[in-house]
Design a protein around this motif. Structure first.
Motif, PDB file in Angstrom:
ATOM      1  N   ARG A 178       0.832  -1.212   0.000  1.00 24.40           N
ATOM      2  CA  ARG A 178       0.000   0.000   0.000  1.00 24.40           C
ATOM      3  C   ARG A 178       0.865   1.259   0.000  1.00 24.40           C
ATOM      4  N   GLU A 179       1.898   1.258   0.805  1.00 23.88           N
ATOM      5  CA  GLU A 179       2.774   2.436   0.865  1.00 23.88           C
ATOM      6  C   GLU A 179       3.507   2.642  -0.464  1.00 23.88           C
ATOM      7  N   GLU A 180       3.916   1.545  -1.093  1.00 25.97           N
ATOM      8  CA  GLU A 180       4.615   1.656  -2.371  1.00 25.97           C
ATOM      9  C   GLU A 180       3.738   2.333  -3.423  1.00 25.97           C
ATOM     10  N   PHE A 181       2.470   1.978  -3.478  1.00 27.73           N
ATOM     11  CA  PHE A 181       1.615   2.578  -4.512  1.00 27.73           C
ATOM     12  C   PHE A 181       1.229   4.019  -4.187  1.00 27.73           C
ATOM     13  N   LEU A 182       1.146   4.362  -2.921  1.00 23.01           N
ATOM     14  CA  LEU A 182       0.977   5.777  -2.583  1.00 23.01           C
ATOM     15  C   LEU A 182       2.179   6.578  -3.068  1.00 23.01           C
ATOM     16  N   ALA A 183       3.371   5.995  -2.932  1.00 17.70           N
ATOM     17  CA  ALA A 183       4.583   6.675  -3.408  1.00 17.70           C
ATOM     18  C   ALA A 183       4.596   6.759  -4.932  1.00 17.70           C
ATOM     19  N   ILE A 184       4.110   5.719  -5.619  1.00 19.52           N
ATOM     20  CA  ILE A 184       4.053   5.749  -7.087  1.00 19.52           C
ATOM     21  C   ILE A 184       3.081   6.832  -7.550  1.00 19.52           C
ATOM     22  N   LEU A 185       1.937   6.939  -6.886  1.00 18.68           N
ATOM     23  CA  LEU A 185       0.998   8.018  -7.221  1.00 18.68           C
ATOM     24  C   LEU A 185       1.686   9.375  -7.118  1.00 18.68           C
ATOM     25  N   ARG A 186       2.380   9.594  -6.009  1.00 17.21           N
ATOM     26  CA  ARG A 186       3.035  10.896  -5.803  1.00 17.21           C
ATOM     27  C   ARG A 186       4.129  11.133  -6.840  1.00 17.21           C
ATOM     28  N   PHE A 187       4.846  10.076  -7.223  1.00 19.58           N
ATOM     29  CA  PHE A 187       5.903  10.222  -8.230  1.00 19.58           C
ATOM     30  C   PHE A 187       5.355  10.827  -9.513  1.00 19.58           C
ATOM     31  N   TRP A 188       4.224  10.308 -10.006  1.00 21.02           N
ATOM     32  CA  TRP A 188       3.674  10.807 -11.272  1.00 21.02           C
ATOM     33  C   TRP A 188       2.896  12.101 -11.088  1.00 21.02           C
ATOM     34  N   LEU A 189       2.253  12.264  -9.934  1.00 20.84           N
ATOM     35  CA  LEU A 189       1.579  13.541  -9.673  1.00 20.84           C
ATOM     36  C   LEU A 189       2.594  14.674  -9.611  1.00 20.84           C
ATOM     37  N   ASP A 190       3.740  14.417  -8.999  1.00 17.94           N
ATOM     38  CA  ASP A 190       4.794  15.432  -8.937  1.00 17.94           C
ATOM     39  C   ASP A 190       5.328  15.773 -10.331  1.00 17.94           C
ATOM     40  N   SER A 244      -7.911   6.024   0.392  1.00 15.01           N
ATOM     41  CA  SER A 244      -6.571   6.520   0.733  1.00 15.01           C
ATOM     42  C   SER A 244      -5.918   7.178  -0.477  1.00 15.01           C
ATOM     43  N   TRP A 245      -6.147   6.647  -1.675  1.00 10.52           N
ATOM     44  CA  TRP A 245      -5.593   7.262  -2.881  1.00 10.52           C
ATOM     45  C   TRP A 245      -6.235   8.633  -3.114  1.00 10.52           C
ATOM     46  N   ARG A 246      -7.534   8.723  -2.897  1.00  9.04           N
ATOM     47  CA  ARG A 246      -8.234   9.988  -3.125  1.00  9.04           C
ATOM     48  C   ARG A 246      -7.665  11.085  -2.212  1.00  9.04           C
ATOM     49  N   GLN A 247      -7.313  10.698  -0.987  1.00 14.23           N
ATOM     50  CA  GLN A 247      -6.734  11.690  -0.080  1.00 14.23           C
ATOM     51  C   GLN A 247      -5.419  12.234  -0.629  1.00 14.23           C
ATOM     52  N   VAL A 248      -4.629  11.378  -1.272  1.00 17.01           N
ATOM     53  CA  VAL A 248      -3.381  11.838  -1.881  1.00 17.01           C
ATOM     54  C   VAL A 248      -3.676  12.779  -3.042  1.00 17.01           C
ATOM     55  N   LEU A 249      -4.577  12.391  -3.944  1.00 17.73           N
ATOM     56  CA  LEU A 249      -4.861  13.223  -5.114  1.00 17.73           C
ATOM     57  C   LEU A 249      -5.432  14.576  -4.721  1.00 17.73           C
ATOM     58  N   ASP A 250      -6.238  14.598  -3.672  1.00  7.68           N
ATOM     59  CA  ASP A 250      -6.860  15.852  -3.265  1.00  7.68           C
ATOM     60  C   ASP A 250      -5.854  16.846  -2.695  1.00  7.68           C
ATOM     61  N   GLN A 251      -4.636  16.382  -2.410  1.00 13.66           N
ATOM     62  CA  GLN A 251      -3.596  17.295  -1.935  1.00 13.66           C
ATOM     63  C   GLN A 251      -2.947  18.074  -3.074  1.00 13.66           C
ATOM     64  N   TYR A 252      -3.262  17.704  -4.317  1.00 10.85           N
ATOM     65  CA  TYR A 252      -2.669  18.346  -5.490  1.00 10.85           C
ATOM     66  C   TYR A 252      -3.694  19.244  -6.160  1.00 10.85           C
ATOM     67  N   PRO A 253      -3.246  20.370  -6.717  1.00 11.80           N
ATOM     68  CA  PRO A 253      -4.188  21.288  -7.369  1.00 11.80           C
ATOM     69  C   PRO A 253      -4.584  20.807  -8.761  1.00 11.80           C
ATOM     70  N   VAL A 274     -17.382   5.223  -7.274  1.00 10.56           N
ATOM     71  CA  VAL A 274     -17.299   6.658  -7.585  1.00 10.56           C
ATOM     72  C   VAL A 274     -18.090   7.485  -6.576  1.00 10.56           C
ATOM     73  N   ARG A 275     -18.142   6.987  -5.346  1.00 11.69           N
ATOM     74  CA  ARG A 275     -18.695   7.799  -4.273  1.00 11.69           C
ATOM     75  C   ARG A 275     -17.772   8.991  -4.012  1.00 11.69           C
ATOM     76  N   PRO A 276     -18.269  10.027  -3.349  1.00 10.44           N
ATOM     77  CA  PRO A 276     -17.507  11.281  -3.270  1.00 10.44           C
ATOM     78  C   PRO A 276     -16.093  11.178  -2.720  1.00 10.44           C
ATOM     79  N   ASP A 277     -15.806  10.162  -1.890  1.00 11.69           N
ATOM     80  CA  ASP A 277     -14.455  10.066  -1.317  1.00 11.69           C
ATOM     81  C   ASP A 277     -13.628   8.969  -1.970  1.00 11.69           C
ATOM     82  N   GLU A 278     -14.064   8.456  -3.146  1.00 14.08           N
ATOM     83  CA  GLU A 278     -13.303   7.413  -3.825  1.00 14.08           C
ATOM     84  C   GLU A 278     -12.884   7.901  -5.216  1.00 14.08           C
ATOM     85  N   MET A 279     -13.222   7.163  -6.240  1.00 11.88           N
ATOM     86  CA  MET A 279     -12.796   7.525  -7.588  1.00 11.88           C
ATOM     87  C   MET A 279     -13.729   8.582  -8.189  1.00 11.88           C
ATOM     88  N   HIS A 280     -13.280   9.141  -9.307  1.00 14.43           N
ATOM     89  CA  HIS A 280     -14.045  10.191  -9.960  1.00 14.43           C
ATOM     90  C   HIS A 280     -14.926   9.648 -11.086  1.00 14.43           C
TER      91      HIS A 280
END
Length: 533
Positions: A178-190, A244-253, A274-280
């Protein structure tokens, strides 16, 4: 008006299959610089975002969905610098970039799995995957690609692979995964990506006891809406991952998004992704698979809108992608023809003229619906499936795995024709392309269609412009009496499925038509019209 960060609610998103979009260096394989050079085409067409199929380092046993390194670019396609340039140029043109993410499994060549094979049973390295002891496979689960979903290692343990043997499933009960994929999300979001299309989004979590399951619903797309979910699909635990992924994405503009590829039924259960706190967004496969009949299409439109409206999410619409026969060919068969796993030269052939006529009508119908629409590269040219490809060129693993019973998906993945008289029709500077292009594709080339009234490309460009101008993506469907017709805002949409031409209401002003009206101003068979009332 939508908030700028909610661009995804009515976006038109264009799928690029990197191998087949544009080749910059003449090796016959599409690449990231080739995509970057052709982005102005997508800006002119009028789409909002580009979704890239996988370009990560991979042995390509499953067209890149076997990822060996989630933070790199396969040398076939370029390097990280090329990815950065593509993202930057897309943003300069006002386009968003969505990348594929494959979290259910890795490649067997991924460093983690190689470390797991080298380590002992019970080691932390093996805990990243799903290994089990036993003289026999741990249960009866079958691979989506056929055969047992378990493979034995030299030391006697078994590992789970719901797909190819070269795609071991990750253990999502392991915090390290789980931590690895949160880091992968941030890598590409950055790096600036605007979102992720999540492959097999209904997988990842498995029922803890690995209960036997031999039903046909182990096959993607074969889930029984009336029964419980199989122990390997659509388990409750997937939702906390996406929260948990949605929380990461919501930190980015800028409105970064998650899109689910989830084969889940019924629509009300898919809407939970696609509930409000999950996917879009979640792909609407029932719409893609609906037969060309008014009853079937109205039913899936109503069910989709009702389920997604209940959770405040937009509905998505799609007619083609890299896994199905192109709709310009699929619709050339009688309505209700079973889904085809590819078409070969010896198979029944579609009626090309009928298929294109219906495809144009289907596209106008789809683009008039509220929500977000997905286009697959080349459909704006009216490209058909390559139905006569010589078998020796086929690369889809389904061709070999099925014992040559299934032609596979290569027919929808053929490199695009950009220029009728250029080598490889302008796909690249050389004649070669990784899959052969049909000799008939010169007539579909972009330079034969731009500026030509009535061409499929001009139809798409006009439709996307009108869709935006009339706010169709943000509207609602109000069905009208009589023919298959609905209103969306100030636009009346009529599709004629019948044998007789259909009258438009008095005073209706035609905005766009998939084919010319008849001499009496009526809508002919297999034609969709947008009209202002």
């Amino acid at each position: 008006m939508l908030e700028r960060d909610e661009w995804w609610r009515d976006a038109v998103i264009y799928q690029v299959y990197p191998r087949s979009f544009a080749d910059s260096d003449g090796d016959g394989m599409g690449d990231l610089p080739g995509i970057t050079g052709r982005l102005p085409h997508l800006r002119e067409l009028g789409v909002d975002a580009v979704w890239l199929s996988p370009f990560y380092p991979s042995p390509q046993h499953d067209a890149g969905y076997d990822v060996a390194d989630y933070r790199g670019v396969d040398p076939r396609f370029g390097d990280l610098g090329d990815a950065d340039k593509l993202i930057a140029e897309a943003h300069n043109l006002g386009l968003k970039i969505i990348v594929d993410l494959v979290p259910n499994h890795t490649s067997s060549e991924h460093a983690w799995f190689q470390a797991a094979l080298a380590a002992a049973p019970g080691s932390p390295e093996r805990e990243r995957y799903i290994f089990r002891d036993g003289d026999e496979p741990p249960n009866s689960w079958q691979s989506v690609f056929g055969g047992s979903a378990w493979e034995r290692t030299p030391d006697g343990q078994w590992y789970l692979h719901l797909f190819d043997v070269s795609q071991p499933d990750l253990n999502w009960d392991n915090p390290e995964v789980r931590e690895e994929f949160l880091a992968i999300l941030r890598f590409w979001l950055d790096r600036g990506v605007d979102g992720f299309r999540v492959d097999v989004a209904h997988g990842m979590i498995k029922e803890k006891n690995l209960t036997d399951w031999t039903s046909a619903s182990t096959i993607l797309g074969g889930l029984d809406p009336a029964g419980p979910p199989p122990p390997m699909w659509d388990q409750e635990g997937v939702h906390e991952i996406y929260q948990s992924w949605r929380q990461v994405l919501d930190q980015y503009p800028g409105g970064r998004i998650l899109v689910a590829e989830a084969w889940v039924a019924p629509a009300s259960r898919l809407a939970r992704y696609v509930r409000p706190d999950e996917m879009h967004q979640a792909f609407n496969f029932p719409y893609l698979e609906a037969p060309w009949t008014p009853a079937a299409l109205r039913a899936v439109i109503d069910e989709s809108l009702e389920a997604n409206d209940a959770v405040g999410a937009p509905t998505t619409w799609v007619l083609s992608n890299h896994d199905v026969v192109r709709h310009a060919s699929r619709l050339g068969f009688p309505a209700g023809t079973p889904r085809m796993p590819g078409i070969g030269a010896e198979d029944p052939q579609p009626d090309a003229a009928l298929g294109l006529r219906r495809a144009r009508a289907a596209t106008l119908l789809m683009l008039a619906l509220p929500g977000s629409a997905y286009l697959y590269q080349g459909e704006e040219l009216g490209l058909p499936e390559h139905t006569t490809m010589p078998d020796e060129f086929r690369e889809d693993p389904a061709w070999e795995r099925s014992g040559h019973a299934e032609r596979g998906r290569d027919g929808c993945r053929v490199p695009l024709p950009w220029e009728a008289d250029a080598p490889s029709y302008g796909f690249g500077p050389a004649e070669k392309s990784w899959l052969p292009q049909p000799a008939t594709w010169a007539e579909f080339a972009l330079d034969r269609q731009q500026g030509v009234a009535g061409s499929t490309w001009e139809l798409y460009r006009s439709a996307l412009g009108l869709r935006r101008a009339h706010g169709l993506g943000r509207g609602t469907v109000t069905w009208q009496d009589g023919a298959f017709a609905f209103r969306n805002g100030d636009v009346l949409v009529v599709t004629n499925f019948g044998a007789e031409a259909v009258e438009l209401p008095a005073g209706a002003r035609v905005l766009l038509s998939s084919e010319p009206l008849d001499d009496d101003g009526r809508v002919p068979t297999d034609v969709t019209v947008w009209a202002a009332l």
